[in-house]
Design a protein around this motif. Sequence first.
Motif, PDB file in Angstrom:
ATOM      1  N   MET A 131       2.199   5.887   9.532  1.00 45.13           N
ATOM      2  CA  MET A 131       2.073   6.253   8.124  1.00 45.13           C
ATOM      3  C   MET A 131       1.392   5.055   7.474  1.00 45.13           C
ATOM      4  SD  MET A 131       5.192   6.989   5.554  1.00 45.13           S
ATOM      5  CE  MET A 131       4.962   6.365   3.898  1.00 45.13           C
ATOM      6  N   LEU A 132       0.162   5.225   7.003  1.00 45.61           N
ATOM      7  CA  LEU A 132      -0.700   4.088   6.685  1.00 45.61           C
ATOM      8  C   LEU A 132      -1.211   4.146   5.250  1.00 45.61           C
ATOM      9  CD1 LEU A 132      -2.145   1.628   7.936  1.00 45.61           C
ATOM     10  CD2 LEU A 132      -3.857   3.197   8.832  1.00 45.61           C
ATOM     11  N   ASP A 133      -0.759   3.187   4.430  1.00 44.96           N
ATOM     12  CA  ASP A 133      -1.279   3.055   3.068  1.00 44.96           C
ATOM     13  C   ASP A 133      -2.686   2.490   3.149  1.00 44.96           C
ATOM     14  OD1 ASP A 133      -1.449   2.947   0.294  1.00 44.96           O
ATOM     15  OD2 ASP A 133      -0.211   1.170   0.101  1.00 44.96           O
ATOM     16  N   ARG A 178       3.564  -4.808   5.853  1.00 41.70           N
ATOM     17  CA  ARG A 178       2.937  -4.874   4.534  1.00 41.70           C
ATOM     18  C   ARG A 178       1.488  -5.345   4.605  1.00 41.70           C
ATOM     19  NH1 ARG A 178       5.203  -8.481   0.849  1.00 41.70           N
ATOM     20  NH2 ARG A 178       4.372  -7.146  -0.774  1.00 41.70           N
ATOM     21  N   THR A 179       1.083  -5.891   5.740  1.00 36.60           N
ATOM     22  CA  THR A 179      -0.264  -6.451   5.881  1.00 36.60           C
ATOM     23  C   THR A 179      -0.932  -5.924   7.149  1.00 36.60           C
ATOM     24  OG1 THR A 179       0.412  -8.351   7.213  1.00 36.60           O
ATOM     25  CG2 THR A 179       0.528  -8.611   4.794  1.00 36.60           C
ATOM     26  N   VAL A 180      -2.232  -6.143   7.239  1.00 37.90           N
ATOM     27  CA  VAL A 180      -2.983  -5.738   8.425  1.00 37.90           C
ATOM     28  C   VAL A 180      -2.427  -6.447   9.659  1.00 37.90           C
ATOM     29  CG1 VAL A 180      -5.244  -5.806   9.558  1.00 37.90           C
ATOM     30  CG2 VAL A 180      -5.076  -5.176   7.134  1.00 37.90           C
ATOM     31  N   ALA A 181      -2.239  -7.759   9.582  1.00 39.12           N
ATOM     32  CA  ALA A 181      -1.758  -8.536  10.737  1.00 39.12           C
ATOM     33  C   ALA A 181      -0.382  -8.062  11.196  1.00 39.12           C
ATOM     34  CB  ALA A 181      -1.711 -10.025  10.389  1.00 39.12           C
ATOM     35  N   GLU A 182       0.531  -7.833  10.259  1.00 39.56           N
ATOM     36  CA  GLU A 182       1.863  -7.335  10.621  1.00 39.56           C
ATOM     37  C   GLU A 182       1.762  -5.974  11.298  1.00 39.56           C
ATOM     38  OE1 GLU A 182       4.302  -9.251   6.844  1.00 39.56           O
ATOM     39  OE2 GLU A 182       4.296  -7.096   7.123  1.00 39.56           O
ATOM     40  N   ALA A 183       0.942  -5.094  10.738  1.00 40.97           N
ATOM     41  CA  ALA A 183       0.825  -3.741  11.276  1.00 40.97           C
ATOM     42  C   ALA A 183       0.291  -3.751  12.703  1.00 40.97           C
ATOM     43  CB  ALA A 183      -0.075  -2.899  10.379  1.00 40.97           C
ATOM     44  N   VAL A 184      -0.745  -4.533  12.945  1.00 40.33           N
ATOM     45  CA  VAL A 184      -1.335  -4.583  14.283  1.00 40.33           C
ATOM     46  C   VAL A 184      -0.345  -5.199  15.274  1.00 40.33           C
ATOM     47  CG1 VAL A 184      -3.203  -5.592  15.664  1.00 40.33           C
ATOM     48  CG2 VAL A 184      -3.698  -4.571  13.421  1.00 40.33           C
ATOM     49  N   ALA A 185       0.329  -6.268  14.871  1.00 36.91           N
ATOM     50  CA  ALA A 185       1.316  -6.903  15.758  1.00 36.91           C
ATOM     51  C   ALA A 185       2.460  -5.948  16.084  1.00 36.91           C
ATOM     52  CB  ALA A 185       1.857  -8.183  15.116  1.00 36.91           C
ATOM     53  N   LEU A 186       2.978  -5.276  15.077  1.00 37.04           N
ATOM     54  CA  LEU A 186       4.074  -4.337  15.309  1.00 37.04           C
ATOM     55  C   LEU A 186       3.630  -3.151  16.155  1.00 37.04           C
ATOM     56  CD1 LEU A 186       5.803  -4.419  11.812  1.00 37.04           C
ATOM     57  CD2 LEU A 186       6.716  -5.292  13.960  1.00 37.04           C
ATOM     58  N   VAL A 227       3.271   1.507   7.335  1.00 41.30           N
ATOM     59  CA  VAL A 227       2.434   0.412   6.841  1.00 41.30           C
ATOM     60  C   VAL A 227       2.229   0.669   5.345  1.00 41.30           C
ATOM     61  CG1 VAL A 227       0.294  -0.875   7.105  1.00 41.30           C
ATOM     62  CG2 VAL A 227       1.307   0.285   9.089  1.00 41.30           C
ATOM     63  N   GLU A 228       2.990  -0.070   4.552  1.00 41.62           N
ATOM     64  CA  GLU A 228       3.045   0.167   3.106  1.00 41.62           C
ATOM     65  C   GLU A 228       3.388  -1.141   2.418  1.00 41.62           C
ATOM     66  OE1 GLU A 228       2.845   1.210  -0.368  1.00 41.62           O
ATOM     67  OE2 GLU A 228       2.876   3.100   0.758  1.00 41.62           O
ATOM     68  N   ASP A 229       2.579  -1.555   1.432  1.00 43.93           N
ATOM     69  CA  ASP A 229       2.848  -2.811   0.746  1.00 43.93           C
ATOM     70  C   ASP A 229       3.939  -2.685  -0.312  1.00 43.93           C
ATOM     71  OD1 ASP A 229       1.072  -1.284  -0.835  1.00 43.93           O
ATOM     72  OD2 ASP A 229       0.420  -3.074  -1.909  1.00 43.93           O
ATOM     73  N   THR A 280      -1.950   7.594   0.450  1.00 46.58           N
ATOM     74  CA  THR A 280      -2.594   6.735  -0.533  1.00 46.58           C
ATOM     75  C   THR A 280      -2.834   7.443  -1.854  1.00 46.58           C
ATOM     76  OG1 THR A 280      -4.502   5.304  -0.907  1.00 46.58           O
ATOM     77  CG2 THR A 280      -4.903   7.329   0.325  1.00 46.58           C
ATOM     78  N   GLY A 281      -2.893   6.665  -2.896  1.00 46.94           N
ATOM     79  CA  GLY A 281      -3.281   7.168  -4.199  1.00 46.94           C
ATOM     80  C   GLY A 281      -4.768   7.001  -4.442  1.00 46.94           C
ATOM     81  N   ASN A 282      -5.489   6.489  -3.446  1.00 47.51           N
ATOM     82  CA  ASN A 282      -6.918   6.174  -3.576  1.00 47.51           C
ATOM     83  C   ASN A 282      -7.784   7.026  -2.654  1.00 47.51           C
ATOM     84  OD1 ASN A 282      -6.394   3.883  -5.336  1.00 47.51           O
ATOM     85  ND2 ASN A 282      -5.555   2.918  -3.510  1.00 47.51           N
ATOM     86  N   MET A 283      -7.405   8.273  -2.439  1.00 49.04           N
ATOM     87  CA  MET A 283      -8.107   9.113  -1.472  1.00 49.04           C
ATOM     88  C   MET A 283      -9.590   9.265  -1.767  1.00 49.04           C
ATOM     89  SD  MET A 283      -5.884  12.240   0.097  1.00 49.04           S
ATOM     90  CE  MET A 283      -6.689  13.582  -0.643  1.00 49.04           C
TER      91      MET A 283
END
Length: 182
Positions: free
Chosen positions: A90-92, A72-80, A46-48, A120-123
Amino acid sequence: MVWRPCDDRHVDCCVKKDRIFSSQAAAPISIGPQAGGQSVLKVLIVEDDLMLADFAEEILVEHGYEISGIARTVAEAVALARHSEPDLVMLDLRLADGGLGTDVAVQLAARDRPGILYVTGNMSQVALIHGDACLAKPYRSADLLRGLAIVAEIVATGKARPPFPQGFQVLNPAAASQAALS
């Protein structure tokens, strides 16, 4: 090709032989439970940033992981995740739709949750919960591989054993204290 919704959010997906294509995702998704008679860990990426997602996919496939999807999105990630039931995610943290990886983790926590490695770069900006570990960007391929191996170990045993990659942090206090005792 037959297009059909993957979930109740009506994300369009196409199933063709052993690959799934999402109308909202840029990359095909491989499916398959085994390789060489042994079980293979399935990873959902899960990475944009599609370049980073492709880089991660290449590394993981080369090292024997199966990629169950790239979202790339929350909806795609949950569906997949609902469709492919990955072992690891692996989650951005920041996603393409303005959503957060933590939103994905919360929705996966309600089910049989896979192991989650935030990448993430925003830890330092967000308190990460509903995950097992975090790896700071930028990371080396060896750090990503070791990070996923540690998360798989946490899921299997509840423990995380060093050595830990640079920029890696165990999020589960119990696993971290077990690591300190080992």
